[in-house]
Design a protein around this motif. Structure first.
Motif, PDB file in Angstrom:
ATOM      1  N   UNK A 110       1.416  33.443  57.758  1.00 45.94           N
ATOM      2  CA  UNK A 110       1.322  32.013  57.458  1.00 45.94           C
ATOM      3  C   UNK A 110       1.941  31.133  58.561  1.00 45.94           C
ATOM      4  N   UNK A 111       1.794  31.598  59.807  1.00 45.18           N
ATOM      5  CA  UNK A 111       2.200  30.751  60.928  1.00 45.18           C
ATOM      6  C   UNK A 111       1.400  31.152  62.165  1.00 45.18           C
ATOM      7  N   UNK A 112       1.418  30.270  63.164  1.00 41.43           N
ATOM      8  CA  UNK A 112       0.679  30.528  64.384  1.00 41.43           C
ATOM      9  C   UNK A 112       0.462  29.252  65.164  1.00 41.43           C
ATOM     10  N   UNK A 113      -0.585  29.264  66.002  1.00 46.00           N
ATOM     11  CA  UNK A 113      -0.932  28.107  66.839  1.00 46.00           C
ATOM     12  C   UNK A 113      -2.402  27.774  66.618  1.00 46.00           C
ATOM     13  N   UNK A 114      -2.903  26.804  67.382  1.00 42.32           N
ATOM     14  CA  UNK A 114      -4.267  26.326  67.157  1.00 42.32           C
ATOM     15  C   UNK A 114      -5.307  27.438  67.269  1.00 42.32           C
ATOM     16  N   UNK A 115      -5.089  28.399  68.169  1.00 43.28           N
ATOM     17  CA  UNK A 115      -6.017  29.515  68.295  1.00 43.28           C
ATOM     18  C   UNK A 115      -6.075  30.324  67.007  1.00 43.28           C
ATOM     19  N   UNK A 116      -4.916  30.612  66.432  1.00 40.26           N
ATOM     20  CA  UNK A 116      -4.863  31.382  65.181  1.00 40.26           C
ATOM     21  C   UNK A 116      -5.518  30.615  64.039  1.00 40.26           C
ATOM     22  N   UNK A 117      -5.177  29.339  63.900  1.00 46.62           N
ATOM     23  CA  UNK A 117      -5.722  28.540  62.801  1.00 46.62           C
ATOM     24  C   UNK A 117      -7.241  28.425  62.911  1.00 46.62           C
TER      25      UNK A 117
END
Length: 293
Positions: A181-188
């Protein structure tokens, strides 16, 4: 809005490497609502030839090789871009229902890089994930209009996932970012693509830039920006491709600058290549998106 965009990438090697070959994907592809001018690509050391062409999907790609050994490579991309606001008929539309959209996408006789058929099925990074599909089922259904579905996915990711620039790397599988449930724009973007495709929505990964604003009372920091990623959903013939930015919970508008789109990050990575040698490589980049009016 008009912007001046510069993107500087520096590669440093612990020892010289040989026969280096690179693919660069930094020149914006043509896109509605966006006009690009004065594009310049500078490479140091200068290769004998830079070959411009198209990538496998909707992306421009420059290719070059360096014959002599190198210990450092400097690549700078610059251009001027004018962005128009999102048309009112997109913001106020609901689009076709998901069941109707699936049927249209499958029957549409368009296998080009902008046709929906290329973005319905699994891709190297955005592979099917049961947990993501089940999660999306909680707020999607076949009768839902596609624009409503896109907003629901976008808002759910923004609300349930925390942005953390140190939580993931470029090669972190989307399912790991989903469970954490976390990450950056690439992950999202990859999570949203997997969820959308699981419900029959053609979904593409977009590489680009986003204008950022400094905190009140602070000057804008030159070179402090970075590349950004968002999701294009095919919303039927009436609307075409519409951009959804799950990182910021907003439709893509005049502050977003389009570079290109593919099935996932692997199709539109700004830089990749090969070399002969066993030297450690370090990459540094600086991006500046400066408004001109």
């Amino acid at each position: 809005m008009r912007y001046s965009v510069s993107h500087l990438t520096t590669l440093k090697y612990a020892a010289p490497v040989q026969l280096a070959q690179f693919n660069i994907r930094l020149r914006p592809a043509a896109w509605p609502g966006q006009v690009v001018s004065d594009y310049r690509l500078t490479v140091d050391p200068q290769p004998a030839q830079v070959v411009d062409g198209e990538g496998g999907y909707y992306i421009n790609e420059a290719r070059f090789a360096l014959r002599k050994p190198i210990a450092q490579l400097r690549i700078e991309s610059r251009f001027i871009v004018e962005r128009e606001p999102l048309p009112f008929f997109v913001t106020g539309s609901s689009g076709p229902g998901l069941a109707d959209l699936r049927e249209r996408a499958m029957k549409k006789p368009d296998l080009s890089a902008r046709g929906p058929a290329s973005y319905i099925f699994a891709s190297p990074i955005a592979a099917p994930e049961r947990d993501i599909a089940l999660w999306a089922s909680g707020f999607l259904n076949d009768a839902m209009p596609v624009m409503e579905a896109g907003r629901a996915l976008m808002s759910a990711i923004h609300g349930q996932f925390a942005y953390d620039s140190g939580a993931t790397a470029a090669d972190t599988p989307p399912i790991e970012a989903f469970h954490a449930r976390h990450g950056v724009c690439q992950d999202f973007s990859h999570i949203m693509i997997i969820a959308a495709r699981a419900h029959g929505i053609p979904a593409a990964y977009v590489s680009g830039y986003l204008r950022t604003l400094p905190p009140p009372g602070r000057d804008r920091l030159v070179g402090a920006d970075a590349m950004h990623a968002w999701v294009n959903l095919w919303c039927g013939e009436e609307l075409g491709w519409v951009g959804f930015d799950p990182t910021n919970d907003m439709l893509v508008d005049a502050d977003h600058i389009f570079i290109g789109m593919g099935r996932d990050y692997s199709d539109v990575a700004p830089l990749d290549g090969t070399f002969r040698g066993s030297s450690q490589q370090n990459m540094f980049f600086s991006v500046d998106v400066a408004p001109l009016n």
